[in-house]
Scaffold this motif. Structure first.
Motif, mmCIF file in Angstrom:
data_model
loop_
_atom_site.group_PDB
_atom_site.id
_atom_site.type_symbol
_atom_site.label_atom_id
_atom_site.label_comp_id
_atom_site.label_asym_id
_atom_site.label_seq_id
_atom_site.Cartn_x
_atom_site.Cartn_y
_atom_site.Cartn_z
ATOM 1 N N ALA A 252 34.968 46.935 35.652
ATOM 2 C CA ALA A 252 34.497 46.862 36.959
ATOM 3 C C ALA A 252 34.823 45.800 36.879
ATOM 4 C CB ALA A 252 33.126 47.185 36.489
ATOM 5 N N TYR A 253 35.745 44.770 36.729
ATOM 6 C CA TYR A 253 36.677 43.480 37.491
ATOM 7 C C TYR A 253 37.322 44.039 37.925
ATOM 8 C CZ TYR A 253 32.798 40.144 35.532
ATOM 9 O OH TYR A 253 31.894 39.807 35.665
ATOM 10 N N ASP A 254 37.909 43.691 38.844
ATOM 11 C CA ASP A 254 39.240 43.390 39.274
ATOM 12 C C ASP A 254 40.083 42.987 38.714
ATOM 13 O OD1 ASP A 254 38.122 45.155 41.908
ATOM 14 O OD2 ASP A 254 37.241 43.516 41.791
ATOM 15 N N ALA A 255 39.817 41.805 37.538
ATOM 16 C CA ALA A 255 41.334 40.736 37.135
ATOM 17 C C ALA A 255 40.436 40.383 36.384
ATOM 18 C CB ALA A 255 42.054 40.077 38.156
ATOM 19 N N ILE A 256 41.456 39.739 35.290
ATOM 20 C CA ILE A 256 40.557 38.836 33.974
ATOM 21 C C ILE A 256 41.560 37.238 34.117
ATOM 22 C CG2 ILE A 256 40.511 38.172 31.675
ATOM 23 C CD1 ILE A 256 39.852 40.854 31.183
ATOM 24 N N VAL A 257 41.314 36.599 33.767
ATOM 25 C CA VAL A 257 42.088 35.605 33.833
ATOM 26 C C VAL A 257 42.233 34.887 32.790
ATOM 27 C CG1 VAL A 257 43.153 33.235 34.557
ATOM 28 C CG2 VAL A 257 41.907 35.049 36.533
ATOM 29 N N PHE A 258 43.448 34.167 31.274
ATOM 30 C CA PHE A 258 43.180 33.774 30.651
ATOM 31 C C PHE A 258 43.728 32.548 30.606
ATOM 32 C CE2 PHE A 258 43.430 38.215 29.574
ATOM 33 C CZ PHE A 258 42.248 38.270 28.720
ATOM 34 N N GLY B 214 34.340 46.744 48.703
ATOM 35 C CA GLY B 214 35.091 45.480 49.232
ATOM 36 C C GLY B 214 34.986 44.222 48.602
ATOM 37 N N GLN B 215 34.182 43.798 47.696
ATOM 38 C CA GLN B 215 34.078 42.965 47.082
ATOM 39 C C GLN B 215 35.940 42.766 45.772
ATOM 40 O OE1 GLN B 215 30.261 42.159 45.495
ATOM 41 N NE2 GLN B 215 29.783 40.152 47.210
ATOM 42 N N LYS B 216 35.828 41.712 45.470
ATOM 43 C CA LYS B 216 36.967 42.086 44.292
ATOM 44 C C LYS B 216 36.411 40.062 43.309
ATOM 45 C CE LYS B 216 40.174 43.640 46.492
ATOM 46 N NZ LYS B 216 40.650 44.771 45.974
ATOM 47 N N TRP B 217 36.230 41.077 42.363
ATOM 48 C CA TRP B 217 35.349 39.955 40.793
ATOM 49 C C TRP B 217 36.170 40.170 39.666
ATOM 50 C CZ3 TRP B 217 30.150 39.884 39.747
ATOM 51 C CH2 TRP B 217 28.781 40.396 40.259
ATOM 52 N N ILE B 218 36.539 38.884 39.168
ATOM 53 C CA ILE B 218 37.432 38.135 38.730
ATOM 54 C C ILE B 218 36.384 37.737 37.346
ATOM 55 C CG2 ILE B 218 39.349 36.093 38.307
ATOM 56 C CD1 ILE B 218 39.024 36.270 42.075
ATOM 57 N N TRP B 219 36.993 37.752 36.239
ATOM 58 C CA TRP B 219 36.056 37.559 35.052
ATOM 59 C C TRP B 219 37.492 36.232 34.727
ATOM 60 C CZ3 TRP B 219 36.523 38.809 29.431
ATOM 61 C CH2 TRP B 219 36.302 38.148 28.322
ATOM 62 N N ARG B 220 37.393 34.967 34.438
ATOM 63 C CA ARG B 220 37.976 33.948 33.781
ATOM 64 C C ARG B 220 37.129 33.931 32.862
ATOM 65 N NH1 ARG B 220 41.472 30.457 32.583
ATOM 66 N NH2 ARG B 220 42.345 29.165 34.273
ATOM 67 N N ILE C 190 28.544 42.116 37.526
ATOM 68 C CA ILE C 190 29.121 42.487 37.799
ATOM 69 C C ILE C 190 28.966 44.634 37.982
ATOM 70 C CG2 ILE C 190 29.728 43.696 35.603
ATOM 71 C CD1 ILE C 190 32.674 43.476 38.168
ATOM 72 N N VAL C 191 27.191 44.091 37.656
ATOM 73 C CA VAL C 191 26.426 45.598 38.107
ATOM 74 C C VAL C 191 26.027 45.556 39.443
ATOM 75 C CG1 VAL C 191 26.093 45.630 35.467
ATOM 76 C CG2 VAL C 191 24.285 44.765 37.047
#
Lengths: 406, 209
Positions: free
Chosen positions: A162-168, A134-140, A128-129
Motif C-alpha cells: 500500500a506504500y508508494d515507495a520503500i527506501v533501503f 493524494g498522500q505519498k507514504w514511504i516505508w524507510r 498505512i491503513v
C-alpha cells in the motif's frame, strides 16, 4: 539558518544546491513516524533531519507510536524474522497484539494533514491503513529483508504494497519481487552530533587516562554493543596475533541493554577472555557516552569493525570521519563504506584482521593517508546533508510521479 | 554577450528490481534498462571516482572483476563517458564488448549485479554570469553537483563533446579560456580540486585583462 552551519564541512555551494532542491517543497507537510525518541540510529538522524527540513521551509514533524512491552516484543520478533528465518515464528496472538496496538496508534497519530508520510521500520507500518488519497507514504526500512521468514514477510507485505515507495540502505537488502518503487538511500552521520564534534586534546587524553589506557601507545579500537554478530572474540584473537609483532593496546567499547540477557552473557565471556590478556580494556559504557566514544575514536590508531553480519555500520562512518583507517568485515553496509586499500581494509577472517591491523600499525604514514581519504569519502557521501538531499529528491519525485512516464 | 545560468542536477538512486546472475542475464537487462541506469553506473562513478576503489572505472567493470572476468573488467574500464555525447552510444559499445568477449555467458556468477537507476532532478540555482567577473563569482557559489552538471552531464544534454562552461566562453569570444577549461582532467582531480582549478584559470584571465 541551521543548514548553513554545514557549509563548514561541505561548502556554501552545496548548501545552495540543497536549498534549490527544497524550493518546490516549501510549505509541504511531511511526517516522520518511528517507535522511539531516544536511542538508536533512526532517532539520532531524525533529531537533526526534522529541524533541517523545517529550516528549508518544509513543515516537517516527527511523531512516535506508543506500545506496551508485549507489542515491542512482537515487533522485535518481526524485526528478527524479517532479517532472517529462525526457530521462532509469528503466531496469531502476535498478529492480534500488533493489530491491537496499531489500532490504538491510529487514533493517537493523525496522519491525515500530511502530504508525505515516512514510516520508519516495521513497528509503525500498520498506520498505512489511514492513508488518504493524494498522500505519498514511504516505508524507510533500516534492515536487510532480502531473505526473510516467508510467513512474516507475507504478513508485512500486505502493508508494504500500500506504500508508494520503500527506501533501503543498499540494494542487497531489498526483498525480491516487491512491486512498489525501491529507493536506495544510505544512512548518514551528523558532524554536529556529540559523537562527532571536534574535541579538545586534553579531554581526549583525560578520557583515556580515566579508563587506564596509555595515551602514548598505539590503540586499536572496536566500538559495538556486546553481540556475537560483532565478533568481539574474533577481535581478541586477532589482537593476540598483532601483539606478537607490535606494542599496542585494544579497547572493546560498547554496552548492552538491561533487558538483553544475551548481551550480558557476551559481555561476561569477553571480560573473562580479556582478563587472560595484557593491554585489553573492555568498557561497558552507558548509551549516552557520546563524548567518551568520540574521544576513544579520535585517540585510536586503527579502528576495527569485525562484524559477521551488519546493517549499515554507522560506527564505521564515525571513525572514518575522524580520519581513522578502518579494518572492517566484508559484509553489509561496511562493504559500501570502506574502499579496500584506499580508506581502510575489508577482511574476511581473523587472520586477515590481524594482518591488516599490523600493516596499519607499522605503516603510520599509510594509515594517515587512508584516514584522510576516509574523511573525504564521508564528507562526499555519508554526511546528513547528502541524506537530506536524497530525501528531498525522493519527495520531489513522488509528488510529481503521477505525471511521469516510467 | 549572452548570459550564463548556473544550474545543477542532483539525483537519488532507485533499485530497478533487476538482478543479474550471469553475463547473459546482465546483457539481456542492459539492452532494455532505462538509460538513467547507464547514467547511474557510469557517471555517478565519475562523480565519486576519487572516493571509490581505484582498480576499475565503473560498477559494470567491478562486477566483472568480482566474478573473475578480469579482461572484460579492463575492457569496460577503458570506456570513458567523457568521450561520449549519448548514453545510447555507451550502451551500444558495452553490449558489443560483451557479445564479442568469447566468454561463456551462462556461467553462474558468485555475486549478482543490481541494476540501479539515477532519479535525476535539475534545478536552477538563480546565479547568472554576464562576464568573466560574475562568472568567477558564480563559480565560487556553486556545489559539486552543479560543477558535475556543467562539466559532464551537459555533454549528454546537448549531444556535443564540450562542457557548458567552455561552450559559453567560446560564445563570448574567449576561445583560449574554453580550451583551458576543457583540458581540466576530471579523472585526475576531485571535484573540490577541479573547482579550485577552474576558479584560478578564470581569475588568471580576468586579472590579465
Amino acid at each position: 539558518m541551521l543548514i548553513e552551519q554545514y557549509a563548514t564541512y561541505i561548502g556554501e555551494g552545496n548548501i545552495e544546491e540543497i536549498k534549490a532542491v527544497a524550493e518546490p517543497l516549501k510549505g509541504l507537510k511531511v511526517l516522520h513516524v518511528n517507535s522511539t525518541k531516544l536511542g538508536g540510529g533512526v532517532s539520532e538522524i531524525l533529531y537533526r533531519l526534522i529541524p533541517l527540513m523545517r529550516d528549508l521551509g518544509i513543515d516537517a514533524e516527527w511523531q512516535v507510536i506508543k506500545g506496551d512491552e508485549e507489542f515491542f516484543k512482537v515487533t522485535k520478533k518481526i524485526h528478527n524474522l524479517l532479517h532472517m528465518p529462525g526457530h521462532d515464528r509469528l503466531t496469531s496472538e502476535d498478529i492480534i497484539t500488533y493489530m491491537r496496538t496499531t489500532h490504538t496508534n491510529l487514533s493517537y497519530i493523525d496522519t491525515s494533514p500530511y502530504d508525505i508520510v515516512f514510516i520508519h521500520d516495521p513497528q509503525p507500518m500498520g498506520l498505512i491503513v489511514n492513508k488518504r488519497q493524494g498522500q505519498k507514504w514511504i516505508w524507510r526500512c533500516h534492515i536487510d529483508i532480502s531473505t526473510p521468514d516467508e510467513e512474516t514477510w507475507k504478513f508485512i507485505e500486505m502493508f508494504v504494497n500500500a506504500y508508494d515507495a520503500i527506501v533501503f540502505h543498499i540494494a542487497e537488502f531489498a526483498k525480491e519481487g516487491v512491486k512498489i518503487p525501491k529507493f536506495i538511500i544510505a544512512p548518514s552521520i551528523d558532524p554536529f552530533h556529540d559523537k562527532n564534534v571536534e574535541l579538545d586534546r586534553n579531554f581526549i587524553t583525560s578520557t583515556l587516562e580515566k579508563f587506564g589506557i596509555d595515551p602514548k601507545r598505539p590503540l586499536v579500537l572496536q566500538v559495538s554493543r556486546f553481540d556475537r554478530l560483532k565478533d568481539p572474540f574474533g577481535v581478541l584473537q586477532a589482537f593476540k596475533m598483532v601483539k606478537r609483532a607490535c606494542d599496542c593496546q585494544l579497547v572493546l567499547a560498547g554496552g548492552y541493554a538491561s533487558d538483553d540477557p544475551e548481551g550480558e552473557e557476551v559481555y561476561n565471556e569477553v571480560m573473562e577472555e580479556a582478563s587472560k590478556m595484557k593491554d585489553v580494556f573492555v568498557l561497558n559504557l552507558p548509551p549516552d557516552s557520546h563524548y567518551e566514544i568520540n574521544a576513544l575514536q579520535r585517540a585510536a590508531t586503527v579502528v576495527v569493525q569485525k562484524s559477521i553480519r551488519e546493517g549499515f555500520g554507522l560506527v564505521v562512518t564515525e571513525a572514518m570521519w575522524k580520519e581513522k583507517p578502518v579494518v572492517g568485515g566484508n559484509v553489509g553496509g561496511i562493504r559500501r563504506q570502506i574502499v579496500n586499500g584506499f580508506t581502510g581494509y575489508l577482511v574476511n577472517s581473523i587472520e586477515g584482521t590481524a594482518y591488516r591491523i599490523r600493516q596499519l600499525l607499522i605503516n603510520s604514514e599509510m594509515a594517515k593517508v587512508m584516514g584522510r581519504n576516509a574523511k573525504e569519502r564521508v564528507r562526499h557521501t555519508f554526511l546528513i546533508t547528502r541524506q537530506l538531499k536524497d530525501y528531498l529528491v525522493l519527495i520531489n519525485y513522488l509528488i510529481n510521479s503521477d505525471h511521469i512516464q516510467r | 554577450m549572452g548570459e550564463f545560468r548556473f544550474k545543477s542536477e542532483v539525483w537519488t538512486s532507485e533499485y530497478t528490481g533487476i538482478k543479474a546472475n550471469t553475463i547473459h542475464a546482465f546483457l539481456k537487462a542492459l539492452r532494455h534498462v532505462h538509460e538513467d541506469v547507464i547514467y547511474y553506473h557510469l557517471y555517478r562513478n565519475i562523480f565519486e571516482f576519487h572516493y571509490l576503489p581505484l582498480d576499475y572505472a565503473n560498477s559494470f567493470a567491478y562486477w566483472m572483476a568480482e566474478n573473475g572476468y578480469y579482461v572484460l573488467a579492463e575492457k569496460l574500464s577503458v570506456i570513458d563517458p567523457l568521450q561520449y555525447t549519448s548514453l545510447e552510444d555507451i550502451r551500444h559499445d558495452i553490449i558489443r564488448i560483451l557479445e564479442d568477449s568469447g566468454e561463456d555467458l551462462d556461467v553462474l556468477c558468485s555475486k549478482p549485479f543490481y541494476f540501479i537507476r539515477a532519479v535525476r532532478m535539475a534545478v536552477d540555482l538563480n546565479i547568472v554570469a554576464k562576464d568573466l567577473e560574475s562568472f568567477v563569482n558564480g563559480l565560487k557559489k556553486i556545489g559539486w553537483h552543479s560543477l558535475f552538471y556543467h562539466l559532464v552531464t551537459a555533454r549528454l544534454k546537448l549531444g556535443k563533446p564540450i562542457n557548458d562552461f567552455s561552450r559559453w566562453f567560446e560564445s563570448i569570444g574567449e576561445a583560449e579560456l574554453a580550451r583551458e577549461i576543457e583540458k581540466v582532467n576530471l579523472w585526475a582531480h576531485t571535484l573540490r580540486e577541479v573547482k579550485g582549478q577552474l576558479i584560478s584559470i578564470v581569475e588568471r584571465k580576468l586579472y590579465a585583462h
